[in-house]
Design an enzyme around this catalytic site. Sequence first.
Site, PDB file in Angstrom:
ATOM      1  N   ASP A   1       0.879  -1.163   0.000  1.00 25.08           N
ATOM      2  CA  ASP A   1       0.000   0.000   0.000  1.00 25.08           C
ATOM      3  C   ASP A   1       0.920   1.217   0.000  1.00 25.08           C
ATOM      4  O   ASP A   1       1.524   1.537   1.019  1.00 25.08           O
ATOM      5  CB  ASP A   1      -0.908   0.001   1.227  1.00 25.08           C
ATOM      6  CG  ASP A   1      -1.853   1.189   1.245  1.00 25.08           C
ATOM      7  OD1 ASP A   1      -2.293   1.620   0.153  1.00 25.08           O
ATOM      8  OD2 ASP A   1      -2.149   1.696   2.329  1.00 25.08           O
TER       9      ASP A   1
ATOM     10  N   GLU B   1      -0.999  -1.259  -4.925  1.00 22.69           N
ATOM     11  CA  GLU B   1      -2.258  -0.562  -5.165  1.00 22.69           C
ATOM     12  C   GLU B   1      -2.031   0.634  -6.073  1.00 22.69           C
ATOM     13  O   GLU B   1      -1.059   1.369  -5.916  1.00 22.69           O
ATOM     14  CB  GLU B   1      -2.883  -0.107  -3.845  1.00 22.69           C
ATOM     15  CG  GLU B   1      -4.295   0.433  -4.031  1.00 22.69           C
ATOM     16  CD  GLU B   1      -4.997   0.685  -2.717  1.00 22.69           C
ATOM     17  OE1 GLU B   1      -5.951  -0.050  -2.421  1.00 22.69           O
ATOM     18  OE2 GLU B   1      -4.580   1.608  -1.997  1.00 22.69           O
TER      19      GLU B   1
ATOM     20  N   ASP C   1      -2.745   0.921   6.873  1.00 20.80           N
ATOM     21  CA  ASP C   1      -1.945   0.759   5.657  1.00 20.80           C
ATOM     22  C   ASP C   1      -1.400  -0.667   5.550  1.00 20.80           C
ATOM     23  O   ASP C   1      -1.293  -1.212   4.454  1.00 20.80           O
ATOM     24  CB  ASP C   1      -0.778   1.756   5.653  1.00 20.80           C
ATOM     25  CG  ASP C   1      -1.242   3.175   5.891  1.00 20.80           C
ATOM     26  OD1 ASP C   1      -1.429   3.914   4.921  1.00 20.80           O
ATOM     27  OD2 ASP C   1      -1.434   3.530   7.075  1.00 20.80           O
TER      28      ASP C   1
END
Length: 165
Positions: free
Chosen positions: A7, A67, A140
Site C-alpha cells: 500500500d 495498489e 496501511d
Amino acid sequence: MVILGIDPGLAIVGWGVIDYQGSRFRTLAYGSILTPAGMETPARLALIHRELTEIIKQYKPAQMAVEELFFNTNITTGIRVAEARGVILMTGQEMGVELFEYTPLQVKQAVVGYGRAEKKQVISMVTRLLGLPTPPKPDDTADALAIAICHAHSGCSRLANYYNK
C-alpha cells in the site's frame, strides 16, 4: 507462491507477505515502512527504497502487488504518493520481482466481495482470511495484506495464468 502486497505512501508504506498455495494462505510477515515528516522528500524516498529492498531480500517474493493511486482533492499529497509509488515499482523491478497493480475497487471486490466496502469490512476480512489473532495495524498494513490477497485471488488463478502466457 510468495506474494508481497504494498500500500504505497510517503509517510507510511504498508507491506504484507503471504504464501498462497492452492487456496490456502499463510502469513509470513507484515508491517510498515515509516518516514519522518520532517525529512526531505528525496531522503524519504531513499529510505523507502532501502527498507523495501531489505524486505524483498528477506522474504524473496515471486510477485509484488501494488495498489494503484486514488487521487482525492489534495494534488500535492497525490504527487508525493506517486513519487513513492514510483520508487516502490522501481525497487520491485530492480530486485527482479514480477509486478502487478490493482485499483482500490478491485481489492475490495476480491477481499470482501463488494467494491464499495468500508475500510473496517476489509480489515475484518483480512484478519479472518489470514487467521490473524488481531487486526493488523496501522490500516496501511491491513491494506497491503488485502492487496496481496487480491492478487492471490485474481493474478494467481489458473485462468489468469492461462491468459498471461
